[in-house]
Design a protein around this motif. Structure first.
Motif, PDB file in Angstrom:
ATOM      1  N   ARG A  15       0.827  -1.212   0.000  1.00  0.00           N
ATOM      2  CA  ARG A  15       0.000   0.000   0.000  1.00  0.00           C
ATOM      3  C   ARG A  15       0.859   1.257   0.000  1.00  0.00           C
ATOM      4  O   ARG A  15       0.575   2.224  -0.712  1.00  0.00           O
ATOM      5  CB  ARG A  15      -0.920   0.013   1.236  1.00  0.00           C
ATOM      6  N   ASP A  16       1.932   1.239   0.788  1.00  0.00           N
ATOM      7  CA  ASP A  16       2.804   2.409   0.920  1.00  0.00           C
ATOM      8  C   ASP A  16       3.949   2.413  -0.100  1.00  0.00           C
ATOM      9  O   ASP A  16       4.874   3.221   0.013  1.00  0.00           O
ATOM     10  CB  ASP A  16       3.362   2.485   2.343  1.00  0.00           C
ATOM     11  N   CYS A  17       3.876   1.521  -1.085  1.00  0.00           N
ATOM     12  CA  CYS A  17       4.867   1.455  -2.182  1.00  0.00           C
ATOM     13  C   CYS A  17       6.296   1.270  -1.671  1.00  0.00           C
ATOM     14  O   CYS A  17       7.239   1.829  -2.240  1.00  0.00           O
ATOM     15  CB  CYS A  17       4.781   2.695  -3.059  1.00  0.00           C
ATOM     16  N   TYR A  18       6.452   0.527  -0.577  1.00  0.00           N
ATOM     17  CA  TYR A  18       7.770   0.244  -0.013  1.00  0.00           C
ATOM     18  C   TYR A  18       8.552   1.535   0.216  1.00  0.00           C
ATOM     19  O   TYR A  18       9.741   1.620  -0.054  1.00  0.00           O
ATOM     20  CB  TYR A  18       8.550  -0.723  -0.909  1.00  0.00           C
ATOM     21  N   THR A  19       7.854   2.547   0.737  1.00  0.00           N
ATOM     22  CA  THR A  19       8.436   3.865   0.952  1.00  0.00           C
ATOM     23  C   THR A  19       8.128   4.349   2.364  1.00  0.00           C
ATOM     24  O   THR A  19       6.998   4.207   2.835  1.00  0.00           O
ATOM     25  CB  THR A  19       7.849   4.873  -0.063  1.00  0.00           C
ATOM     26  N   CYS A  20       9.113   4.950   3.020  1.00  0.00           N
ATOM     27  CA  CYS A  20       8.899   5.534   4.336  1.00  0.00           C
ATOM     28  C   CYS A  20       7.878   6.658   4.194  1.00  0.00           C
ATOM     29  O   CYS A  20       8.038   7.543   3.355  1.00  0.00           O
ATOM     30  CB  CYS A  20      10.212   6.075   4.905  1.00  0.00           C
ATOM     31  N   GLN A  21       6.864   6.641   5.017  1.00  0.00           N
ATOM     32  CA  GLN A  21       5.799   7.630   4.920  1.00  0.00           C
ATOM     33  C   GLN A  21       6.123   8.933   5.662  1.00  0.00           C
ATOM     34  O   GLN A  21       5.323   9.857   5.677  1.00  0.00           O
ATOM     35  CB  GLN A  21       4.485   7.045   5.435  1.00  0.00           C
ATOM     36  N   TYR A  22       7.329   9.000   6.239  1.00  0.00           N
ATOM     37  CA  TYR A  22       7.766  10.224   6.904  1.00  0.00           C
ATOM     38  C   TYR A  22       8.816  10.980   6.082  1.00  0.00           C
ATOM     39  O   TYR A  22       8.770  12.185   5.975  1.00  0.00           O
ATOM     40  CB  TYR A  22       8.319   9.920   8.303  1.00  0.00           C
ATOM     41  N   CYS A  23       9.769  10.252   5.497  1.00  0.00           N
ATOM     42  CA  CYS A  23      10.853  10.935   4.765  1.00  0.00           C
ATOM     43  C   CYS A  23      10.904  10.558   3.285  1.00  0.00           C
ATOM     44  O   CYS A  23      11.767  11.033   2.559  1.00  0.00           O
ATOM     45  CB  CYS A  23      12.204  10.644   5.414  1.00  0.00           C
ATOM     46  N   ASN A  24      10.017   9.681   2.841  1.00  0.00           N
ATOM     47  CA  ASN A  24       9.906   9.267   1.437  1.00  0.00           C
ATOM     48  C   ASN A  24      11.079   8.404   0.965  1.00  0.00           C
ATOM     49  O   ASN A  24      11.304   8.268  -0.229  1.00  0.00           O
ATOM     50  CB  ASN A  24       9.739  10.485   0.528  1.00  0.00           C
ATOM     51  N   ALA A  25      11.841   7.842   1.892  1.00  0.00           N
ATOM     52  CA  ALA A  25      12.982   7.001   1.524  1.00  0.00           C
ATOM     53  C   ALA A  25      12.510   5.620   1.082  1.00  0.00           C
ATOM     54  O   ALA A  25      11.568   5.068   1.662  1.00  0.00           O
ATOM     55  CB  ALA A  25      13.937   6.859   2.709  1.00  0.00           C
ATOM     56  N   GLN A  26      13.174   5.105   0.065  1.00  0.00           N
ATOM     57  CA  GLN A  26      12.910   3.737  -0.375  1.00  0.00           C
ATOM     58  C   GLN A  26      14.130   2.909  -0.024  1.00  0.00           C
ATOM     59  O   GLN A  26      15.158   2.997  -0.681  1.00  0.00           O
ATOM     60  CB  GLN A  26      12.629   3.685  -1.873  1.00  0.00           C
ATOM     61  N   THR A  27      14.011   2.150   1.029  1.00  0.00           N
ATOM     62  CA  THR A  27      15.123   1.354   1.523  1.00  0.00           C
ATOM     63  C   THR A  27      14.630  -0.054   1.818  1.00  0.00           C
ATOM     64  O   THR A  27      13.425  -0.287   1.930  1.00  0.00           O
ATOM     65  CB  THR A  27      15.723   1.992   2.796  1.00  0.00           C
ATOM     66  N   GLU A  28      15.567  -0.979   1.937  1.00  0.00           N
ATOM     67  CA  GLU A  28      15.181  -2.357   2.231  1.00  0.00           C
ATOM     68  C   GLU A  28      14.881  -2.552   3.714  1.00  0.00           C
ATOM     69  O   GLU A  28      14.215  -3.497   4.090  1.00  0.00           O
ATOM     70  CB  GLU A  28      16.280  -3.318   1.775  1.00  0.00           C
ATOM     71  N   LYS A  29      15.374  -1.649   4.544  1.00  0.00           N
ATOM     72  CA  LYS A  29      15.157  -1.769   5.992  1.00  0.00           C
ATOM     73  C   LYS A  29      13.966  -0.912   6.404  1.00  0.00           C
ATOM     74  O   LYS A  29      14.132   0.180   6.951  1.00  0.00           O
ATOM     75  CB  LYS A  29      16.418  -1.361   6.744  1.00  0.00           C
ATOM     76  N   LEU A  30      12.770  -1.409   6.143  1.00  0.00           N
ATOM     77  CA  LEU A  30      11.552  -0.690   6.513  1.00  0.00           C
ATOM     78  C   LEU A  30      10.880  -1.384   7.688  1.00  0.00           C
ATOM     79  O   LEU A  30      10.943  -2.600   7.836  1.00  0.00           O
ATOM     80  CB  LEU A  30      10.588  -0.631   5.326  1.00  0.00           C
ATOM     81  N   THR A  31      10.255  -0.565   8.517  1.00  0.00           N
ATOM     82  CA  THR A  31       9.516  -1.075   9.664  1.00  0.00           C
ATOM     83  C   THR A  31       8.071  -0.614   9.542  1.00  0.00           C
ATOM     84  O   THR A  31       7.739   0.197   8.676  1.00  0.00           O
ATOM     85  CB  THR A  31      10.105  -0.533  10.981  1.00  0.00           C
ATOM     86  N   LEU A  32       7.238  -1.125  10.419  1.00  0.00           N
ATOM     87  CA  LEU A  32       5.856  -0.651  10.487  1.00  0.00           C
ATOM     88  C   LEU A  32       5.738   0.218  11.732  1.00  0.00           C
ATOM     89  O   LEU A  32       6.226  -0.136  12.800  1.00  0.00           O
ATOM     90  CB  LEU A  32       4.883  -1.825  10.564  1.00  0.00           C
ATOM     91  N   ASP A  33       5.112   1.365  11.578  1.00  0.00           N
ATOM     92  CA  ASP A  33       4.980   2.309  12.683  1.00  0.00           C
ATOM     93  C   ASP A  33       3.510   2.551  12.972  1.00  0.00           C
ATOM     94  O   ASP A  33       2.711   2.739  12.054  1.00  0.00           O
ATOM     95  CB  ASP A  33       5.654   3.637  12.321  1.00  0.00           C
ATOM     96  N   HIS A  34       3.168   2.532  14.251  1.00  0.00           N
ATOM     97  CA  HIS A  34       1.810   2.886  14.665  1.00  0.00           C
ATOM     98  C   HIS A  34       1.748   4.405  14.797  1.00  0.00           C
ATOM     99  O   HIS A  34       2.506   4.995  15.574  1.00  0.00           O
ATOM    100  CB  HIS A  34       1.466   2.224  16.000  1.00  0.00           C
ATOM    101  N   VAL A  35       0.871   5.037  14.026  1.00  0.00           N
ATOM    102  CA  VAL A  35       0.735   6.496  14.059  1.00  0.00           C
ATOM    103  C   VAL A  35       0.411   6.936  15.480  1.00  0.00           C
ATOM    104  O   VAL A  35       1.079   7.795  16.048  1.00  0.00           O
ATOM    105  CB  VAL A  35      -0.352   6.964  13.056  1.00  0.00           C
ATOM    106  N   ILE A  36      -0.620   6.348  16.054  1.00  0.00           N
ATOM    107  CA  ILE A  36      -0.891   6.533  17.482  1.00  0.00           C
ATOM    108  C   ILE A  36      -0.318   5.294  18.150  1.00  0.00           C
ATOM    109  O   ILE A  36      -0.776   4.176  17.889  1.00  0.00           O
ATOM    110  CB  ILE A  36      -2.404   6.664  17.772  1.00  0.00           C
ATOM    111  N   PRO A  37       0.723   5.443  18.948  1.00  0.00           N
ATOM    112  CA  PRO A  37       1.396   4.284  19.533  1.00  0.00           C
ATOM    113  C   PRO A  37       0.434   3.352  20.284  1.00  0.00           C
ATOM    114  O   PRO A  37      -0.557   3.800  20.861  1.00  0.00           O
ATOM    115  CB  PRO A  37       2.417   4.908  20.493  1.00  0.00           C
ATOM    116  N   ARG A  38       0.746   2.075  20.257  1.00  0.00           N
ATOM    117  CA  ARG A  38      -0.089   1.081  20.944  1.00  0.00           C
ATOM    118  C   ARG A  38      -0.191   1.379  22.434  1.00  0.00           C
ATOM    119  O   ARG A  38      -1.230   1.177  23.044  1.00  0.00           O
ATOM    120  CB  ARG A  38       0.470  -0.323  20.731  1.00  0.00           C
ATOM    121  N   SER A  39       0.894   1.910  23.016  1.00  0.00           N
ATOM    122  CA  SER A  39       0.881   2.224  24.453  1.00  0.00           C
ATOM    123  C   SER A  39      -0.107   3.327  24.788  1.00  0.00           C
ATOM    124  O   SER A  39      -0.465   3.518  25.941  1.00  0.00           O
ATOM    125  CB  SER A  39       2.283   2.636  24.910  1.00  0.00           C
TER     126      SER A  39
END
Length: 167
Positions: free
Chosen positions: A76-100
């Motif tokens: 869905r996010d085109c393998y791109t960081c949704q904060y800095c627009n970087a396309q890297t192989e080391k991507l993580t998933l981030d909760h916009v509103i943290p689970r905590s």
């Protein structure tokens, strides 16, 4: 060797699926579909290779839920960081509103982030971290969207664009 894919439209012109050129030719020969677009390559005398076909009879397709998986979020996010627009192989998933803080595992609350941005954001909201989300995170309409996007990247299958909304 021919390895083209063919966009299959329902009788109502809505995208139904993507199939192999061989299956598309069978549907055309049996009279179950009509050819709308071709890529001008002949596979037989006066028979161009189809790129878009439309079924002659409407096929009712039941709604199919799209699972919330890592792969689907990356797609869905085109393998791109949704904060800095970087396309890297080391991507993580981030909760916009943290689970905590009560943020759940939903399409709207999870975005793809590079490790650097995920660490920078930490256990804060994007607003608190002074980071903007590039694309709004939302649930995809269908899994067909992923497939169509893959097959229309880099100007491939340009003739599909007039049959697809939002690409």
């Amino acid at each position: 060797m021919i390895c083209n894919k063919v966009l299959v439209l329902n009788a109502s012109y809505e995208p139904l699926n993507i199939t192999s050129w061989r299956r598309a030719v069978v549907l055309l020969i049996k009279g179950k579909a009509e050819q709308l677009e071709n890529n001008k390559t002949l596979i037989y005398y006066h028979f161009p290779l189809p790129s878009v076909i439309r079924l002659r009879h409407y096929v009712r397709v039941p709604y199919k839920r799209i699972p919330l998986t890592r792969r689907n979020i990356l797609e869905r996010d085109c393998y791109t960081c949704q904060y800095c627009n970087a396309q890297t192989e080391k991507l993580t998933l981030d909760h916009v509103i943290p689970r905590s803080r009560g943020g759940g595992d939903t399409w709207e609350n999870i975005v793809t982030a590079c490790v650097k941005c995920n660490i920078k954001k930490g256990n804060r909201t994007p607003k608190e971290a002074k980071m903007n989300i590039i694309n709004s995170s939302k649930k995809p309409y269908s899994s067909l969207q992923f497939e169509i996007f893959k097959h229309t990247k880099a100007n491939f299958n340009r003739e599909w664009h007039k049959y697809i909304i939002g690409i």
